[in-house]
Design a protein around this motif. Structure first.
Motif, PDB file in Angstrom:
ATOM      1  N   ARG A 138       0.859  -1.406   0.093  1.00  0.00           N
ATOM      2  CA  ARG A 138      -0.175  -0.046   0.001  1.00  0.00           C
ATOM      3  C   ARG A 138       0.836   1.448   0.166  1.00  0.00           C
ATOM      4  O   ARG A 138       0.408   2.419  -0.375  1.00  0.00           O
ATOM      5  CB  ARG A 138      -0.805   0.047   1.220  1.00  0.00           C
ATOM      6  N   GLU A 139       2.099   1.246   0.346  1.00  0.00           N
ATOM      7  CA  GLU A 139       2.927   2.395   0.585  1.00  0.00           C
ATOM      8  C   GLU A 139       3.954   2.804  -0.633  1.00  0.00           C
ATOM      9  O   GLU A 139       4.195   3.812  -0.548  1.00  0.00           O
ATOM     10  CB  GLU A 139       3.947   2.102   1.571  1.00  0.00           C
ATOM     11  N   ASP A 140       3.641   2.062  -1.752  1.00  0.00           N
ATOM     12  CA  ASP A 140       4.422   2.323  -2.942  1.00  0.00           C
ATOM     13  C   ASP A 140       3.846   1.825  -4.251  1.00  0.00           C
ATOM     14  O   ASP A 140       3.136   0.859  -4.292  1.00  0.00           O
ATOM     15  CB  ASP A 140       5.894   1.803  -2.814  1.00  0.00           C
ATOM     16  N   PHE A 141       4.554   2.041  -5.355  1.00  0.00           N
ATOM     17  CA  PHE A 141       4.038   1.474  -6.630  1.00  0.00           C
ATOM     18  C   PHE A 141       4.836   0.313  -7.248  1.00  0.00           C
ATOM     19  O   PHE A 141       4.835   0.225  -8.407  1.00  0.00           O
ATOM     20  CB  PHE A 141       4.099   2.712  -7.693  1.00  0.00           C
ATOM     21  N   GLY A 142       5.646  -0.079  -6.428  1.00  0.00           N
ATOM     22  CA  GLY A 142       6.456  -1.500  -6.710  1.00  0.00           C
ATOM     23  C   GLY A 142       5.597  -2.537  -7.013  1.00  0.00           C
ATOM     24  O   GLY A 142       4.735  -2.743  -6.651  1.00  0.00           O
ATOM     25  N   GLU A 143       6.158  -3.500  -7.975  1.00  0.00           N
ATOM     26  CA  GLU A 143       5.397  -4.507  -8.291  1.00  0.00           C
ATOM     27  C   GLU A 143       5.360  -5.582  -7.046  1.00  0.00           C
ATOM     28  O   GLU A 143       6.167  -5.533  -6.065  1.00  0.00           O
ATOM     29  CB  GLU A 143       6.405  -5.674  -9.259  1.00  0.00           C
ATOM     30  N   ILE A 144       4.103  -6.279  -7.045  1.00  0.00           N
ATOM     31  CA  ILE A 144       3.987  -6.865  -5.802  1.00  0.00           C
ATOM     32  C   ILE A 144       4.695  -8.229  -5.685  1.00  0.00           C
ATOM     33  O   ILE A 144       4.787  -8.697  -4.505  1.00  0.00           O
ATOM     34  CB  ILE A 144       2.349  -6.972  -5.455  1.00  0.00           C
ATOM     35  N   TYR A 145       5.165  -8.845  -6.890  1.00  0.00           N
ATOM     36  CA  TYR A 145       5.731 -10.195  -6.707  1.00  0.00           C
ATOM     37  C   TYR A 145       7.158 -10.003  -6.604  1.00  0.00           C
ATOM     38  O   TYR A 145       7.564  -9.031  -7.535  1.00  0.00           O
ATOM     39  CB  TYR A 145       5.206 -11.200  -7.541  1.00  0.00           C
TER      40      TYR A 145
END
Ligand code: FAD
Ligand code: SF4
Ligand code: SF4
Length: 477
Positions: free
Chosen positions: A24-31
């Protein structure tokens, strides 16, 4: 078979998924990327089916069982060679294909054991290839004099450009955006597909000799016929950019926005662009109550973007139930984990507010009798209205094609009744000689993997067309 068929002893596993509170804190990929041992182990779960349904249901008919076996055996360079033979951008598909509806959802061990994690292995193999310098720019075997103009630098246009360049053609790609990638850059958020992944491919194409003309809008900077005069063949891959709207009372209030307007602003901000509408708060969900209307992948991208921007609350209104939503089930689960509230079987009735939207009034729906397509028709339940607080309401109701014959200044260009381009599916050619089409503009709003498939097919069709033309010219001469 030593390293394969391990699905009974090895459970299905995905690469490490970041905790929802961190996501929720950033726009980095989740995997994260698979670790080498885990990728080999997961690839080794494949049962090497005689009739691989994964391959049948992959739009590119990737040779999945073979590259899984190579991965399990540590033959990663060969695995990459094989994966890239049928897929122009395997690292993109590995990340954003809805695998639950395509390859993995049709894997024979899906029922009972959980399908092989095909997408994650495809991403792992290709990222390993990039890390090791195995992915090289195109070097045509021989140069050809003919040139092809491609309108649209989305995945359809890029896939065609890659294939045509390999065949030696002089390839020019025109796009009205300032960057290459189409919806891969300005639609799909970074947490699904990092923009550097797309830029890396665009750079490779440029190094291989593809010439991109960005900020070039066909219809404004040149007509279709002017481009036809410049090139020996044209491919139209312009996608779908007319947004479906909603005419409910209060629709004219401020802060009711279209999904693509909202997502483009967020993506541009992430890329470091100056976005005044974001900075002024108009297209920024921070601290706000957000209501997203729609149940497709675009709606999922909006709710998850709003969460990351720091919205106070995010609700998604969809008129059918979870089982009948068009978006990927996997994306809904991600959104729920990240704190999105889904209000199933509900539709907006009116937008309320004084100048700007403050609330959405919605009605509960029940699912009635199936329509011609077999889907149950949502019907409003009397006296069921309720209100949701909304400082921003985002409409994610789908897309239609623009009116290309008017936009391109050629009224002869034939379209279907849905305004998609009419082509011959045998030749991928429109009714205009030497003008081909691919991607969403022929198929309707679809998937990246289908755009890649169309781009590759169209490139082959253009090659056949230009070869036939060249032999006819030789015969006459
Ligand atoms: P596009 O990607 O739309 O590219 C068309 C290009 O043509 C654009 O760059 C545009 O600027 C250019 N263009 C248009 N008109 C002109 C003109 N007149 N002159 C010059 N250039 C022009 N698919 C998935 O598989 N997985 C997903 O997770 C996924 N998520 C999505 C999320 C969102 C928000 C959206 C909107 C779509 C998503 N899709 C997803 C669908 C996918 O992005 C499309 O199916 C795919 O991008 C279509 O490719 P395309 O090349 O046909 O068109
Ligand atoms: Fe699966 Fe998409 Fe890869 Fe095909 S391209 S194998 S559908 S992830
Ligand atoms: Fe392997 Fe599943 Fe494909 Fe069969 S369907 S070949 S088990 S990935």
């Amino acid at each position: 078979m030593g390293k394969m068929q391990k699905f009974v002893s090895v459970a299905r596993g995905t690469p490490t998924k970041r905790e929802a509170v961190l996501r929720r804190e950033d726009f980095g990929e989740i995997y994260e990327k698979f670790q080498t041992d885990a990728a080999a182990e997961q690839a080794g779960r494949c049962s090497q089916c005689g009739i691989p349904f994964c391959q049948v249901h992959c739009p590119l008919h990737n040779n999945i069982p073979d590259w899984l076996m190579m991965t399990a055996e540590g033959r990663l360079e060969e695995a990459y060679e094989l994966a890239s033979e049928t897929n122009t951008f395997p690292e993109v598909c590995g990340r954003i294909c809805p695998q639950d509806r395509l390859c993995e959802g049709n894997c024979v061990i899906e029922k009972g054991f959980g399908g092989v994690t095909i997408g994650a292995v495809e991403k792992y193999v290709t990222e390993t290839a990039f890390d090791n310098g195995w992915v090289k720019p195109v070097k045509p075997f021989r140069e050809r004099t003919e040139s092809v103009g491609i309108i649209g630098a989305g995945p359809g246009g890029m896939a065609a450009a890659d294939r045509l360049r390999r065949l030696g053609y002089q390839v020019h790609v025109y796009d009205r955006y300032d960057r290459v990638g189409g919806l891969l850059v300005y639609g799909i958020p970074n947490f699904k597909l990092e923009k550097s992944v797309v830029a890396r491919r665009a750079d490779l194409l440029t190094e291989g000799g593809v010439i991109f003309h960005t900020n070039f809008e066909v219809g404004r900077d040149a007509s279709l016929d002017e481009l036809r005069d410049r090139h020996d063949a044209i491919l139209i891959a312009t996608g779908f950019y007319d947004y479906r709207d909603l005419s409910a009372p209060g629709s004219g209030l401020a802060n009711i926005v279209q999904a693509m307007t909202y997502l483009t602003a967020s993506n541009r901000k992430g890329l470091g662009d100056n976005v005044p509408e974001f900075d002024s708060g108009e297209l920024n969900a921070a601290g706000k109550n957000v209501v997203v209307i729609g149940g497709g992948d675009t709606a999922m991208d909006c709710v998850r973007t709003a969460v990351r921007q720091g919205a106070q609350s995010v609700s998604c209104l969809y008129r059918r139930d979870r089982e009948n939503m068009p978006g990927s089930e996997r994306e809904v689960s991600h959104a729920e984990e990240e704190g999105v509230r889904f209000v199933w079987q509900s539709a907006p009735e009116a937008f309320l507010g004084n100048g700007a939207v403050e609330k959405v009034r919605a009605l509960r729906m029940r699912l009635g009798t199936p329509d011609a397509s077999g889907r149950q028709t949502p019907q409003p339940i009397k006296d069921s209205s309720f209100k949701l607080p909304a400082d921003i309401a985002i409409k994610a109701l789908g897309f239609d094609p623009e009116d290309l014959p008017t936009m391109f200044g050629n009224k002869k260009l034939a379209v279907t009744r849905h305004r998609t381009l009419k082509i011959s599916y045998k030749t991928m050619m429109t009714n205009l000689d030497g003008v081909f089409a691919a991607g969403d503009i022929i198929r309707g709003a679809s998937l990246v993997v289908w755009a890649i498939r169309d781009g590759r097919d169209a490139a082959d069709a253009i090659d056949a067309y230009l070869n036939a033309k060249a032999s006819e010219e030789r015969r006459v001469a």
